[in-house]
Design a protein around this motif. Structure first.
Motif, PDB file in Angstrom:
ATOM      1  N   LYS A  75      48.436  53.252   1.426  1.00  0.00           N
ATOM      2  CA  LYS A  75      47.493  54.178   2.047  1.00  0.00           C
ATOM      3  C   LYS A  75      48.263  55.066   3.014  1.00  0.00           C
ATOM      4  CE  LYS A  75      43.366  51.289   1.652  1.00  0.00           C
ATOM      5  NZ  LYS A  75      42.220  50.667   2.367  1.00  0.00           N
ATOM      6  N   LEU A  77      48.393  58.618   5.474  1.00  0.00           N
ATOM      7  CA  LEU A  77      47.699  59.643   6.241  1.00  0.00           C
ATOM      8  C   LEU A  77      48.684  60.759   6.550  1.00  0.00           C
ATOM      9  CD1 LEU A  77      45.222  60.566   8.054  1.00  0.00           C
ATOM     10  CD2 LEU A  77      46.418  59.408   9.928  1.00  0.00           C
ATOM     11  N   LYS A  95      47.228  56.507  -2.008  1.00  0.00           N
ATOM     12  CA  LYS A  95      45.954  57.064  -1.562  1.00  0.00           C
ATOM     13  C   LYS A  95      46.184  57.867  -0.288  1.00  0.00           C
ATOM     14  CE  LYS A  95      43.214  53.336  -3.602  1.00  0.00           C
ATOM     15  NZ  LYS A  95      42.197  52.278  -3.361  1.00  0.00           N
ATOM     16  N   THR A  97      44.910  60.449   2.743  1.00  0.00           N
ATOM     17  CA  THR A  97      43.915  61.117   3.578  1.00  0.00           C
ATOM     18  C   THR A  97      44.613  62.287   4.260  1.00  0.00           C
ATOM     19  OG1 THR A  97      42.607  59.120   3.976  1.00  0.00           O
ATOM     20  CG2 THR A  97      42.391  60.910   5.573  1.00  0.00           C
ATOM     21  N   THR A  99      44.657  65.499   6.957  1.00  0.00           N
ATOM     22  CA  THR A  99      44.047  66.030   8.166  1.00  0.00           C
ATOM     23  C   THR A  99      44.722  67.335   8.558  1.00  0.00           C
ATOM     24  OG1 THR A  99      45.492  65.054   9.878  1.00  0.00           O
ATOM     25  CG2 THR A  99      43.781  63.637   8.957  1.00  0.00           C
ATOM     26  N   TYR A 121      43.547  61.432  -3.857  1.00  0.00           N
ATOM     27  CA  TYR A 121      43.143  62.056  -2.609  1.00  0.00           C
ATOM     28  C   TYR A 121      41.853  61.432  -2.105  1.00  0.00           C
ATOM     29  CZ  TYR A 121      46.532  65.314  -4.418  1.00  0.00           C
ATOM     30  OH  TYR A 121      47.675  65.856  -4.942  1.00  0.00           O
ATOM     31  N   GLU A 122      41.907  60.846  -0.919  1.00  0.00           N
ATOM     32  CA  GLU A 122      40.761  60.169  -0.349  1.00  0.00           C
ATOM     33  C   GLU A 122      39.775  61.160   0.288  1.00  0.00           C
ATOM     34  OE1 GLU A 122      41.235  55.856   0.353  1.00  0.00           O
ATOM     35  OE2 GLU A 122      40.724  56.990  -1.448  1.00  0.00           O
ATOM     36  N   ARG A 123      40.263  61.945   1.263  1.00  0.00           N
ATOM     37  CA  ARG A 123      39.379  62.883   1.956  1.00  0.00           C
ATOM     38  C   ARG A 123      40.206  63.828   2.817  1.00  0.00           C
ATOM     39  NH1 ARG A 123      36.782  59.400   6.981  1.00  0.00           N
ATOM     40  NH2 ARG A 123      38.578  58.037   7.352  1.00  0.00           N
ATOM     41  N   VAL A 135      39.851  57.928  11.856  1.00  0.00           N
ATOM     42  CA  VAL A 135      40.697  56.994  11.102  1.00  0.00           C
ATOM     43  C   VAL A 135      40.746  55.667  11.866  1.00  0.00           C
ATOM     44  CG1 VAL A 135      42.968  56.603  10.078  1.00  0.00           C
ATOM     45  CG2 VAL A 135      42.076  58.953  10.304  1.00  0.00           C
TER      46      VAL A 135
END
Length: 246
Positions: A75, A77, A95, A97, A99, A121-123, A135
């Motif tokens: 995961k 970010l 995965k 995320t 920002t 792509y998570e979000r 998060v």
């Protein structure tokens, strides 16, 4: 060169960039910069920049799979995602995320997503690096930030958030342009360019010694190198690259 020389040359640049200063005074430049100029500039600039950083980034992200969670997932970010220039270097199945403080990057970001189907792509979160409250703490295996610490309001605040969201043993990957050696001509010209550059390029600071912030953060391990990226006629050639483990 003296401080007077720096101030004189800053004034000359300000005269040349006077239309932008006027638009800024009228409150027009900042929204235009965020919505139109900066996303357009970054998309075009990184097409050139990526040719210069392709090899360093391949080496940087080579050990990303080593930071998978015990379940086998990775995961990730990314803060200050911009147009998604890093996606091509991420391992298949990770995965992500994304920002960014600027929601207007999403159009360029979607193009990068279409080109990199190997990444899940998570979000996308509209959030500054200093406030990643959306998060959960200890929820990601790796955080990536490239060319982002130059423009955050607080480098230390951003690194504090990075440490919060990382799980124990997770890693923060970085590639940042930084201040040149203080005795060099490069540093002199960084000082000259600083005010106008920061205005034109949406808060980008040329003279941050970000390695000091990383060294003082509470990482258990820091792997950092100083490198030079050949970007002719630009005051952003000195860089640091590496990763830090929580």
């Amino acid at each position: 060169m003296t401080e007077a020389s720096i101030l004189f040359l800053r004034a000359c640049l300000a005269v040349l960039a006077s239309p932008i200063y006027l638009l800024s005074f009228l409150g027009i430049w900042e929204p235009f910069c965020k919505k139109v100029f900066f996303p357009f500039f970054l998309e075009k600039f990184f097409a050139i920049h990526e040719k210069k950083t392709n090899k360093p980034k391949q080496e940087l992200f080579r050990n990303l799979p080593d930071f998978k969670s015990p379940s086998g997932e990775l995961k990730l970010l990314e803060i200050g995602t911009g147009c998604g220039a890093n996606f091509q270097f991420y391992p298949p199945g990770c995965k992500v995320t994304c920002t960014d403080i600027n929601p207007d990057f999403q159009q360029g970001l979607s193009k990068s997503m279409d080109k990199n189907k190997h990444v899940h792509y998570e979000r996308f979160l509209v959030a500054p690096g200093e406030d990643l409250h959306q998060v959960p703490s200890g929820s990601v295996d790796a955080v990536v930030g490239t060319w982002v610490l130059c423009s955050v309001h607080s480098v230390n605040g951003t690194l504090k958030e990075v440490l919060r969201v990382l799980r124990p043993g997770g890693a923060f990957y970085f590639l940042e342009h930084v201040a040149a050696d203080r005795s060099s001509w490069k540093h002199f010209w960084q000082q000259v360019w600083y005010p106008t550059w920061k205005l034109v390029f949406n808060g980008c600071c040329l003279t941050r010694e970000i390695w000091n912030n990383l060294e003082q953060a509470n990482f258990s391990e820091l792997n950092l190198r100083h490198i030079t990226i050949a970007l002719p006629w630009m005051p952003v050639q000195p860089h640091i690259i590496g990763y830090a483990v929580k």
